[in-house]
Write an enzyme that holds these catalytic residues in place. Structure first.
Site, mmCIF file in Angstrom:
data_model
loop_
_atom_site.group_PDB
_atom_site.id
_atom_site.type_symbol
_atom_site.label_atom_id
_atom_site.label_comp_id
_atom_site.label_asym_id
_atom_site.label_seq_id
_atom_site.Cartn_x
_atom_site.Cartn_y
_atom_site.Cartn_z
ATOM 1 N N ASP A 28 0.866 -1.166 -0.046
ATOM 2 C CA ASP A 28 0.073 -0.076 -0.059
ATOM 3 C C ASP A 28 0.925 1.191 0.076
ATOM 4 O OD1 ASP A 28 -2.445 -1.748 0.284
ATOM 5 O OD2 ASP A 28 -2.032 -1.612 2.427
ATOM 6 N N GLY A 104 -11.126 -8.005 8.504
ATOM 7 C CA GLY A 104 -12.493 -8.526 8.463
ATOM 8 C C GLY A 104 -13.313 -7.550 9.398
ATOM 9 N N ILE A 141 -11.089 2.806 6.148
ATOM 10 C CA ILE A 141 -9.789 2.752 6.069
ATOM 11 C C ILE A 141 -9.301 3.149 4.770
ATOM 12 C CG2 ILE A 141 -9.865 0.736 7.481
ATOM 13 C CD1 ILE A 141 -9.469 -0.992 5.112
ATOM 14 N N ASP A 142 -8.132 3.290 4.463
ATOM 15 C CA ASP A 142 -7.591 3.438 2.966
ATOM 16 C C ASP A 142 -8.047 4.841 2.597
ATOM 17 O OD1 ASP A 142 -7.045 0.822 3.100
ATOM 18 O OD2 ASP A 142 -8.167 0.368 1.155
ATOM 19 N N TRP A 160 -17.720 -3.269 2.487
ATOM 20 C CA TRP A 160 -18.844 -2.751 3.075
ATOM 21 C C TRP A 160 -19.316 -1.443 2.213
ATOM 22 C CZ3 TRP A 160 -15.306 -4.804 6.204
ATOM 23 C CH2 TRP A 160 -15.697 -5.552 7.345
ATOM 24 N N GLU A 195 -11.993 -1.207 -3.010
ATOM 25 C CA GLU A 195 -10.984 -0.418 -1.963
ATOM 26 C C GLU A 195 -9.869 0.354 -2.378
ATOM 27 O OE1 GLU A 195 -9.816 -3.601 0.645
ATOM 28 O OE2 GLU A 195 -8.467 -4.530 -0.583
#
Length: 308
Positions: A28, A104, A141-142, A160, A195
């Protein structure tokens, strides 16, 4: 009438990343050319792992962004393990956004730190920017930052229901109170495997890059990078066929090929007037070790990104 034979369609080919030396292991990545000279890359792993390079080709391990994890991280991860940082420069400071979560779960948070130089060991943490809970339909996140028409925005998201966006206060770098959560991209099929957003402005459009399918499984990873564009930072984003990214659209930018498996976790940085795509891949010739990929990002005549 005789039927014409079907023309064979060649599979899309992809260029290999720039050859690198030194410490290539990364996940990442977010990369920038520092105003003081040279390059820095931050990544998932460690207390936000750091790499430094004088020329963008040879990379050295430079420790971590932080010497110790901020105490609040432990609320979201019992090992205080941060993910997917985003590095930007604004108002005389470098800004580092990152996520803290556990695999998760969408009990997650995004934090921010600032530095005068952008170098590891110089960061001051400013705490939580935005969070999500198990009752939310998104995952905080991200993070990735983009400025648009005098306003500051943060895209984020993983599974999600996909990619979201909120407005930030440019002074504090944190969420504007009561800010709406915009929806930018998802897929029609559970588990909505999209994502790692990153938005960049080119010409009159904003381009949303995102990672699709599965990461983090070495040579079994199926990560790939897709893109859509919009006249507005908040969307709607569509691909070149006009399919909305909220309906699973997205043009393929880069996917695994040869030894370079599961390309994703991407970001874009500008260097000497050129755009570059930074990402990780899993090296099939090195037991699936995640490594840094860098490719020039060019633009077609009709305004779509292309790796070279």
């Amino acid at each position: 009438m005789a039927l014409l034979p079907t023309t064979a369609q060649a599979a899309q080919t992809h260029p290999d990343p720039r050859p690198l030396t030194g410490q290539e292991i990364i996940h990442d990545p977010t990369v920038a050319r520092l105003k003081s000279g040279g390059y820095v890359a931050y990544s998932t792993g460690g207390i936000i792992g750091a790499r430094l390079s004088a020329d963008g080709r040879h990379w050295d391990d430079a420790g971590n962004a932080f010497a110790e994890p901020p105490a609040w991280w432990y609320e979201y991860n019992d090992k205080a393990d941060p993910w997917a940082p985003d590095l930007s420069y604004r108002d005389g400071r470098y800004w580092l956004y990152y996520a803290v979560s556990s695999w998760g779960s969408n009990h997650s948070a995004i934090g921010v730190a600032t530095s005068p130089s952008g170098r590891p060991g110089t960061w001051t943490d400013h705490g939580k920017v935005f969070s999500s809970e198990r009752t939310d339909s998104w995952n905080a996140i991200d993070p990735a930052i983009v400025r648009a028409d005098g306003r500051l925005w943060m895209s984020f998201g993983s599974y999600w229901t996909g990619i979201r966006m909120v407005e930030l206060d440019p002074v504090t770098g944190k969420t504007v109170p009561g800010a709406a959560v915009h929806h930018l991209a998802t897929r029609p099929d559970a588990p909505y495997a999209v994502e790692g957003p990153y938005i960049v402005k080119h010409g009159r459009h904003y381009y949303l890059f995102a990672s699709y399918d599965a990461c983090c499984s070495g040579v079994n990873s199926t990560y790939k990078i897709k893109v859509g564009r919009s006249a507005s930072a908040t969307g709607p984003y569509v691909d070149s066929a006009g399919t909305p990214m909220l309906n699973g659209g997205g043009d393929l930018v880069l996917e695994g090929h040869g030894r370079f498996i599961g390309t994703g976790g991407q970001s874009v940085f500008r260097d000497k007037g050129k755009d570059w795509l930074a990402y990780h891949y899993y090296d099939a010739e090195d037991d699936g070790t995640p490594k840094l990929g860098l490719n020039r990002l060019s633009w077609t005549k009709d305004g779509w990104p292309k790796v070279s």
